[in-house]
Design a protein around this motif. Structure first.
Motif, PDB file in Angstrom:
ATOM      1  N   GLY A  12      -5.807  -0.622  -3.757  1.00  0.00           N
ATOM      2  CA  GLY A  12      -4.696  -1.024  -4.625  1.00  0.00           C
ATOM      3  C   GLY A  12      -3.712   0.103  -4.840  1.00  0.00           C
ATOM      4  N   SER A  13      -3.491   0.907  -3.808  1.00  0.00           N
ATOM      5  CA  SER A  13      -2.527   2.009  -3.864  1.00  0.00           C
ATOM      6  C   SER A  13      -1.898   2.146  -2.496  1.00  0.00           C
ATOM      7  N   THR A  14      -0.588   2.450  -2.456  1.00  0.00           N
ATOM      8  CA  THR A  14       0.063   2.701  -1.170  1.00  0.00           C
ATOM      9  C   THR A  14       0.399   4.181  -1.017  1.00  0.00           C
ATOM     10  N   ARG A  15       0.033   4.977  -2.006  1.00  0.00           N
ATOM     11  CA  ARG A  15       0.319   6.426  -1.957  1.00  0.00           C
ATOM     12  C   ARG A  15      -0.262   7.014  -0.668  1.00  0.00           C
ATOM     13  N   SER A  16       0.524   7.844   0.006  1.00  0.00           N
ATOM     14  CA  SER A  16       0.054   8.329   1.319  1.00  0.00           C
ATOM     15  C   SER A  16      -1.263   9.091   1.202  1.00  0.00           C
ATOM     16  N   ALA A  17      -1.424   9.870   0.106  1.00  0.00           N
ATOM     17  CA  ALA A  17      -2.662  10.662  -0.040  1.00  0.00           C
ATOM     18  C   ALA A  17      -3.665   9.979  -0.968  1.00  0.00           C
ATOM     19  N   SER A  18      -3.533   8.681  -1.103  1.00  0.00           N
ATOM     20  CA  SER A  18      -4.363   7.927  -2.056  1.00  0.00           C
ATOM     21  C   SER A  18      -5.868   8.138  -1.852  1.00  0.00           C
ATOM     22  N   PHE A  19      -6.555   8.477  -2.951  1.00  0.00           N
ATOM     23  CA  PHE A  19      -8.017   8.613  -2.906  1.00  0.00           C
ATOM     24  C   PHE A  19      -8.664   7.254  -2.648  1.00  0.00           C
ATOM     25  N   ASN A  20      -8.050   6.218  -3.185  1.00  0.00           N
ATOM     26  CA  ASN A  20      -8.648   4.883  -3.010  1.00  0.00           C
ATOM     27  C   ASN A  20      -8.479   4.377  -1.576  1.00  0.00           C
ATOM     28  N   VAL A  41      -7.107  -2.074   6.074  1.00  0.00           N
ATOM     29  CA  VAL A  41      -5.682  -2.399   6.056  1.00  0.00           C
ATOM     30  C   VAL A  41      -5.019  -1.656   4.898  1.00  0.00           C
ATOM     31  N   ASP A  42      -3.772  -1.220   5.151  1.00  0.00           N
ATOM     32  CA  ASP A  42      -3.004  -0.469   4.155  1.00  0.00           C
ATOM     33  C   ASP A  42      -1.966  -1.417   3.556  1.00  0.00           C
ATOM     34  N   LEU A  43      -1.974  -1.570   2.238  1.00  0.00           N
ATOM     35  CA  LEU A  43      -1.005  -2.490   1.616  1.00  0.00           C
ATOM     36  C   LEU A  43       0.440  -2.023   1.821  1.00  0.00           C
ATOM     37  N   ALA A  44       0.619  -0.776   2.247  1.00  0.00           N
ATOM     38  CA  ALA A  44       1.974  -0.304   2.582  1.00  0.00           C
ATOM     39  C   ALA A  44       2.556  -1.140   3.725  1.00  0.00           C
ATOM     40  N   ASP A  45       1.692  -1.726   4.525  1.00  0.00           N
ATOM     41  CA  ASP A  45       2.152  -2.577   5.633  1.00  0.00           C
ATOM     42  C   ASP A  45       2.341  -4.030   5.199  1.00  0.00           C
ATOM     43  N   LYS A  66       1.782 -14.188   3.148  1.00  0.00           N
ATOM     44  CA  LYS A  66       1.161 -15.161   4.073  1.00  0.00           C
ATOM     45  C   LYS A  66       0.314 -14.438   5.127  1.00  0.00           C
ATOM     46  N   ARG A  67       0.844 -13.305   5.623  1.00  0.00           N
ATOM     47  CA  ARG A  67       0.085 -12.514   6.617  1.00  0.00           C
ATOM     48  C   ARG A  67      -1.217 -12.001   6.006  1.00  0.00           C
ATOM     49  N   LEU A  68      -1.123 -11.516   4.756  1.00  0.00           N
ATOM     50  CA  LEU A  68      -2.312 -10.953   4.111  1.00  0.00           C
ATOM     51  C   LEU A  68      -3.339 -12.047   3.839  1.00  0.00           C
ATOM     52  N   LYS A  69      -2.860 -13.217   3.437  1.00  0.00           N
ATOM     53  CA  LYS A  69      -3.794 -14.326   3.197  1.00  0.00           C
ATOM     54  C   LYS A  69      -4.529 -14.687   4.491  1.00  0.00           C
ATOM     55  N   LYS A  70      -3.805 -14.706   5.602  1.00  0.00           N
ATOM     56  CA  LYS A  70      -4.441 -14.991   6.910  1.00  0.00           C
ATOM     57  C   LYS A  70      -5.517 -13.956   7.209  1.00  0.00           C
ATOM     58  N   ASN A  86      -3.794   3.534 -16.677  1.00  0.00           N
ATOM     59  CA  ASN A  86      -3.882   3.265 -18.109  1.00  0.00           C
ATOM     60  C   ASN A  86      -4.989   2.270 -18.423  1.00  0.00           C
ATOM     61  N   SER A  87      -6.164   2.580 -17.885  1.00  0.00           N
ATOM     62  CA  SER A  87      -7.383   1.790 -18.112  1.00  0.00           C
ATOM     63  C   SER A  87      -7.298   0.383 -17.545  1.00  0.00           C
ATOM     64  N   SER A  88      -6.458   0.175 -16.541  1.00  0.00           N
ATOM     65  CA  SER A  88      -6.259  -1.193 -16.077  1.00  0.00           C
ATOM     66  C   SER A  88      -5.980  -1.248 -14.576  1.00  0.00           C
ATOM     67  N   ILE A  89      -5.676  -2.452 -14.107  1.00  0.00           N
ATOM     68  CA  ILE A  89      -5.354  -2.718 -12.700  1.00  0.00           C
ATOM     69  C   ILE A  89      -3.980  -2.123 -12.369  1.00  0.00           C
ATOM     70  N   THR A  90      -3.765  -1.732 -11.114  1.00  0.00           N
ATOM     71  CA  THR A  90      -2.422  -1.247 -10.752  1.00  0.00           C
ATOM     72  C   THR A  90      -1.482  -2.444 -10.564  1.00  0.00           C
ATOM     73  N   PRO A  91      -0.200  -2.230 -10.877  1.00  0.00           N
ATOM     74  CA  PRO A  91       0.767  -3.321 -10.660  1.00  0.00           C
ATOM     75  C   PRO A  91       0.784  -3.780  -9.209  1.00  0.00           C
ATOM     76  N   LEU A  92       0.607  -2.861  -8.287  1.00  0.00           N
ATOM     77  CA  LEU A  92       0.596  -3.225  -6.858  1.00  0.00           C
ATOM     78  C   LEU A  92      -0.506  -4.239  -6.555  1.00  0.00           C
ATOM     79  N   LEU A  93      -1.709  -3.945  -7.046  1.00  0.00           N
ATOM     80  CA  LEU A  93      -2.834  -4.836  -6.733  1.00  0.00           C
ATOM     81  C   LEU A  93      -2.650  -6.190  -7.405  1.00  0.00           C
ATOM     82  N   LYS A  94      -2.216  -6.173  -8.675  1.00  0.00           N
ATOM     83  CA  LYS A  94      -2.023  -7.443  -9.401  1.00  0.00           C
ATOM     84  C   LYS A  94      -0.942  -8.285  -8.724  1.00  0.00           C
ATOM     85  N   ASN A  95       0.156  -7.618  -8.359  1.00  0.00           N
ATOM     86  CA  ASN A  95       1.269  -8.337  -7.718  1.00  0.00           C
ATOM     87  C   ASN A  95       0.837  -8.939  -6.379  1.00  0.00           C
TER      88      ASN A  95
END
Ligand SMILES: Cc1cc2nc3c(=O)[nH]c(=O)nc-3n(C[C@H](O)[C@H](O)[C@H](O)COP(=O)(O)O)c2cc1C
Length: 200
Positions: A12-20, A41-45, A66-70, A86-95
């Motif tokens: 749930g992160s697109t940061r290039s150096a993301s630990f996740n 798969v990288d959500l940046a794509d 649609k591509r991701l659902k496939k 902030n103790s919660s889900i990232t906006p990227l992942l929720k979106n």
């Protein structure tokens, strides 16, 4: 899909150096080394605009949703590495989950979440490893989307010093715990898929 486990790994992160992202990549490497079919798969794509009902009405769901659902459909188990904001889900992942959930089947449901198994993991430079973020992701999947989420979780604290150069974990016990959780994901996904308990 047959009886084999096919696992998808993303963060749930697109940061290039993301630990996740590193953790998701490691998950795919571990699964492959166990002979399990694995895709990272990288959500940046899979860039998507912030969900907006008017935008959806005018243009429909983004092609990337649609591509991701496939891609989800091509796998029967999905491991998500979830950063904690902030103790919660990232906006990227929720979106991302929100957009994919808007692509409905003929019966009006977002069946793709109900027809595979999920494993949640997290990494953070903090001491709790992102645990509190997972507490927000779980109800989105379980209650919101009707997904089966394994009770097992894996948290990686002090992620800034946890990875070796080759992407493995310096703490070999921790890496074995991650391997155990991934094996359980693969086993559960293949057994439930073969048993035909997921709605078709
Ligand atoms: C807006 C924001 C809020 C954050 N809140 C938390 C938090 O509540 N707990 C925590 O452990 N880390 C928190 N962090 C730090 C993230 O865990 C850290 O930036 C982490 O590296 C993000 O994941 P990534 O490396 O996969 O991108 C926060 C970071 C941001 C940008």
């Amino acid at each position: 899909m047959g009886n084999q486990a096919k696992l998808l790994f993303f963060a749930g992160s697109t940061r290039s150096a993301s630990f996740n992202k590193k953790l998701a990549r490691l998950g795919a490497t571990i699964a492959s080394s166990d002979g399990i079919d694995a895709t990272f798969v990288d959500l940046a794509d899979y860039d998507m605009p912030l969900y907006n009902g008017d935008l959806e009405l005018d243009s429909g769901q983004p092609e990337n949703a649609k591509r991701l659902k496939k891609l989800f459909e091509q796998h029967n188990g999905i491991m998500i590495a979830c950063p904690e904001y902030n103790s919660s889900i990232t906006p990227l992942l929720k979106n991302t989950l929100d957009w994919v959930s808007r692509i409905r089947e003929n019966d009006g449901t977002a069946k793709v979440f109900k027809t595979r198994v999920f494993l949640l993991v997290s990494a953070s430079s903090g001491g709790t490893g992102g645990l509190r973020g997972l507490h927000s992701v779980r109800p989105v999947l379980e209650l919101g989307l009707g997904a089966l989420v394994l009770p097992d979780q894996f948290m990686l604290p002090r992620a800034n010093t946890a990875f070796a150069e080759d992407g493995s974990l310096n703490d070999t016990d921790a890496q074995e715990r991650l391997r155990t959780a991934i094996r359980k994901l693969a086993h559960t996904a293949s057994v439930l898929d073969a048993a035909g308990v997921f709605p078709r």
